[in-house]
Scaffold this active site. Structure first.
Site, PDB file in Angstrom:
ATOM      1  CB  ALA A 141      39.674  37.652  42.652  1.00 32.23           C
ATOM      2  CG  ASP A 290      32.751  48.813  36.834  1.00 34.13           C
ATOM      3  OD1 ASP A 290      32.727  50.037  36.619  1.00 34.13           O
ATOM      4  OD2 ASP A 290      33.629  48.265  37.524  1.00 34.13           O
TER       5      ASP A 290
END
Length: 560
Positions: A141, A290
């Protein structure tokens, strides 16, 4: 995983339309020097003719370059493999961890079309302003800045056109490659290629659903709503969907070697980051998967803003308990306890050479503590434990590998902030909260960890004892239980048994008082003084007096 992909994986059928993609992958692999493997595939021998790859760089580097050339799906696959320190060499892990999405942004007009299709309204009716030039772009994205009619600044995450179809097609190709590898390259079977692809498919398809990311962000914000150091951007659900995610725009700055500039602030921030990670894992069982510097911003008022919840970890209460005990065993340098936990978690094979495993664990702990306080890295000891487990054929669950990865990321970020940061010291300071005794001072960590292990062992005995007694009584009732007694000094034996049973009963009474007092302390029931429950304190005092009296009696008897 979608039903179509599952069907392809289970039946072994492969759509012929993907054959050109498979051949393209083979040619790219050849170009990067992997012809010795490609030629062993059914179609590979002809493809390798006349290919002279550049082998001036290592296999690990060429593998990383190959994944980057193959595109977004394979880059994501490599990033997932970077967690598998139990499977791949250190050099391979380092190369995979450096994989980056080198994808140019797509036109802003296409982003507008995707938003309008997803939300069913013209962009001009949704936002007061919309910047068609993205300020961040990745393989899945890109992100645009916008403003609502009431003046609120927002960001709009828009999924790349056609990425869903590309990813699903590439997953089918990966499944075919995995099956071919299993059949044609026996030395790679230990990596379980179909299992790795299945794990990746589950992860990447979840990332493609922005609703899932939004729900994760909401949950993270709710978990830390009473934590003043944490900020999570609000999700505007009325302006979001599977391919579009609209969130509050939090203006912050990335943490770097130069920001913040004040040394005291940096050291405090490092401690806060470590505490928040431990809280995510051990208190909430839900953590950001993450935590690289791009996903944590420092806001002007000093709060840490967490972004991008495409990858999160979820731990069951049992997983949390196992991790809690593993970390306490690490603090106590107790290799035996660690080995017991590997068996309890079911990740160690029953035929494992336990003695050799304990010896290796003990050596690893000795090496780590010998270097502690100097160049020692907590991430390194985690990595060594994972490698040690791999050498003993121990399967480490994905969630625990993700925990290790996040610890490594956070320790690296904390060391960037404060060169003197020590993750082991942060763990020691966290021990009281780790075992639910917030009222104890941090310097009681070792004693508390020992007590926790003893209580855990006692709880295990209490759980097993009723079953053993029930089975024994059942056997006795059915006449299946027999006892042979050789009569020799029977009176003395009875006397010894009476004394032993009395001692055992007395010990259980003391243990029951300690456990009951601990429960009172944990739930803060009854009258208090200086924040300490008096009932619990009284129980500890009684248990201590009885225990000391009992110890003195045993020592005086000369039968210790």
């Amino acid at each position: 995983m979608s039903a179509t992909i599952k069907a392809s994986a289970s039946t072994g059928h492969f759509p012929l339309r993907e054959t050109p993609r498979l051949l393209h992958i083979a040619r790219v692999a050849l170009r990067h020097g992997f012809g010795r493997y490609v030629e062993r595939l059914p179609f590979g021998h002809a493809e390798t003719q006349g290919v002279a790859p550049d082998t001036a760089v290592s296999d690990a580097r060429r593998f990383r370059l190959m994944l980057e050339e193959l595109g977004p799906t394979f880059v994501k696959f490599g990033q997932m493999l970077s967690v598998r320190q139990d499977l791949f060499a250190t050099e391979v892990i380092a190369e995979l961890a450096s994989l980056q999405d080198h994808v140019p942004p797509f036109p802003g007009t296409e982003a507008r079309n995707i938003i309008e299709q997803a939300l069913g309204q013209p962009v001009s009716a949704i936002y007061a302003s919309f910047d068609e030039e993205p300020f961040a772009a990745a393989s899945i994205a890109q992100v645009h800045a916008a403003r609502l009619s009431d003046g609120r600044e927002i960001i709009v995450k828009v999924q790349r056109p056609g990425i869903d179809e590309v990813v699903r097609a590439d997953i089918e190709v990966l499944y075919l490659v995995a099956r071919l590898v299993m059949r044609c390259i026996p030395e790679w079977r230990r990596f379980d290629p179909p299992g790795l692809v299945g794990e990746f498919a589950e992860t990447i398809l979840r990332e493609l659903d922005f609703n899932d990311e939004g729900r994760s962000a909401d949950r993270f914000r709710q978990e830390f709503e009473h934590e003043p150091a944490v900020s999570v951007p609000r999700v505007y659900w009325e302006l979001s969907g599977q391919r579009v995610l609209t969130m509050e725009h939090s203006v912050g700055q990335r943490i770097t070697a130069d920001y913040p500039s004040d040394a005291e602030t940096r050291a405090r921030l490092a401690q806060t980051l470590a505490r928040l990670l431990l809280s995510q894992i051990f208190e909430h069982g839900f953590f950001h998967g993450d935590l690289h510097p791009g996903n944590i911003f420092l806001l002007p008022h000093g709060r840490l803003c967490f972004h991008d919840f495409g990858i999160v970890g979820r731990l069951s209460p049992l997983d949390q308990e196992h991790l809690r005990q593993l970390f306490l065993a690490l603090i106590l340098r107790d290799a035996e306890w660690m080995a017991d936990l590997y068996f309890e978690m079911g990740v160690a094979a029953q035929d494992l050479d336990r003695q050799a495993f304990v010896r290796d664990l003990d050596n690893a702990l000795d090496q780590y503590y010998a270097a502690a306080g100097s160049t020692s890295s907590f991430a390194e000891i985690l990595r060594q434990f994972i490698l040690l487990g791999s050498r003993h054929d121990i399967h480490v669950p994905r969630e625990l590998l993700l925990v290790a990865k996040v610890f490594m990321q956070v320790e690296s970020l904390c060391l960037t902030l404060d060169a003197h940061f020590n993750m082991l010291a942060a763990l020691h300071a966290y021990v009281p909260r780790l075992v639910g005794r917030q009222w104890l001072p941090p310097n009681a960590a070792a004693g508390l960890a020992q007590g926790y292990r003893a209580a855990h062992a006692l709880r295990g005995i209490a759980g097993v004892l009723p079953r053993v007694v029930t089975r024994a009584l059942g056997s006795l009732e059915r006449g299946e239980l027999g006892v042979r007694v050789h009569h020799e000094h029977l009176d003395k034996m009875q006397e010894h048994l009476d004394r032993a049973s009395n001692r055992l009963s007395f010990s259980l009474i003391i243990g029951a008082i300690v456990i009951g007092s601990s429960i009172v302390m944990a739930f803060h029931t009854g009258p208090h003084y200086a924040g300490i429950p008096l009932l619990g304190l009284a129980g500890y005092v009684i248990a201590a007096v009885l225990g000391l009296w009992w110890a003195v009696a045993i020592l005086r008897s000369g039968k210790f």
